[in-house]
Design a protein around this motif. Structure first.
Motif, PDB file in Angstrom:
ATOM      1  N   SER A 150       0.840  -1.207   0.000  1.00 42.73           N
ATOM      2  CA  SER A 150       0.000   0.000   0.000  1.00 42.73           C
ATOM      3  C   SER A 150       0.871   1.253   0.000  1.00 42.73           C
ATOM      4  CB  SER A 150      -0.963  -0.003   1.185  1.00 42.73           C
ATOM      5  OG  SER A 150      -0.278   0.134   2.397  1.00 42.73           O
ATOM      6  N   GLU A 151       1.981   1.230   0.730  1.00 43.51           N
ATOM      7  CA  GLU A 151       2.898   2.380   0.724  1.00 43.51           C
ATOM      8  C   GLU A 151       3.487   2.590  -0.680  1.00 43.51           C
ATOM      9  OE1 GLU A 151       4.058   4.655   3.156  1.00 43.51           O
ATOM     10  OE2 GLU A 151       2.268   3.942   4.194  1.00 43.51           O
ATOM     11  N   PHE A 152       3.843   1.487  -1.336  1.00 46.29           N
ATOM     12  CA  PHE A 152       4.408   1.570  -2.682  1.00 46.29           C
ATOM     13  C   PHE A 152       3.403   2.208  -3.637  1.00 46.29           C
ATOM     14  CE2 PHE A 152       4.686  -0.214  -6.935  1.00 46.29           C
ATOM     15  CZ  PHE A 152       5.964   0.186  -7.300  1.00 46.29           C
ATOM     16  N   TYR A 153       2.156   1.761  -3.588  1.00 47.73           N
ATOM     17  CA  TYR A 153       1.141   2.307  -4.493  1.00 47.73           C
ATOM     18  C   TYR A 153       0.852   3.769  -4.189  1.00 47.73           C
ATOM     19  CZ  TYR A 153       0.316  -2.258  -6.542  1.00 47.73           C
ATOM     20  OH  TYR A 153       0.476  -3.429  -7.210  1.00 47.73           O
ATOM     21  N   LYS A 154       0.897   4.140  -2.912  1.00 50.26           N
ATOM     22  CA  LYS A 154       0.688   5.538  -2.538  1.00 50.26           C
ATOM     23  C   LYS A 154       1.785   6.406  -3.166  1.00 50.26           C
ATOM     24  CE  LYS A 154       1.818   7.221   1.496  1.00 50.26           C
ATOM     25  NZ  LYS A 154       1.910   7.474   2.935  1.00 50.26           N
ATOM     26  N   TRP A 155       3.035   5.962  -3.038  1.00 45.17           N
ATOM     27  CA  TRP A 155       4.146   6.726  -3.619  1.00 45.17           C
ATOM     28  C   TRP A 155       4.074   6.722  -5.139  1.00 45.17           C
ATOM     29  CZ3 TRP A 155       7.352  10.115  -1.569  1.00 45.17           C
ATOM     30  CH2 TRP A 155       7.464  10.125  -0.177  1.00 45.17           C
ATOM     31  N   GLU A 156       3.672   5.605  -5.721  1.00 43.90           N
ATOM     32  CA  GLU A 156       3.559   5.509  -7.174  1.00 43.90           C
ATOM     33  C   GLU A 156       2.527   6.523  -7.695  1.00 43.90           C
ATOM     34  OE1 GLU A 156       3.436   1.908 -10.331  1.00 43.90           O
ATOM     35  OE2 GLU A 156       1.848   1.883  -8.816  1.00 43.90           O
TER      36      GLU A 156
END
Length: 63
Positions: A32-38
């Motif tokens: 979820s953190e990765f997708y938020k940053w993406e």
């Protein structure tokens, strides 16, 4: 000095939380953190592309 102690205690609490998480929970959080940053980076890239297109129009515009 008390601020450092509080900071250290908060860090230890966070580490304890991480230790008690299952591998699936850790994976879900990281994903979820990765997708938020993406999403944020994609949004920034779109803004930059728009800005570059506007700048190009201003440069190409005859005076």
């Amino acid at each position: 000095m008390p601020d450092r102690f509080i900071l250290l205690m908060n860090h230890l609490k966070q580490l304890t939380k991480q230790l008690n998480q299952s591998p699936q929970q850790k994976y879900d959080k990281q994903t979820s953190e990765f997708y938020k940053w993406e999403k944020m980076l994609d949004s920034d890239a779109q803004k930059i592309e728009k800005w570059m297109a506007d700048l190009e129009k201003k440069i190409d515009k005859p005076k």
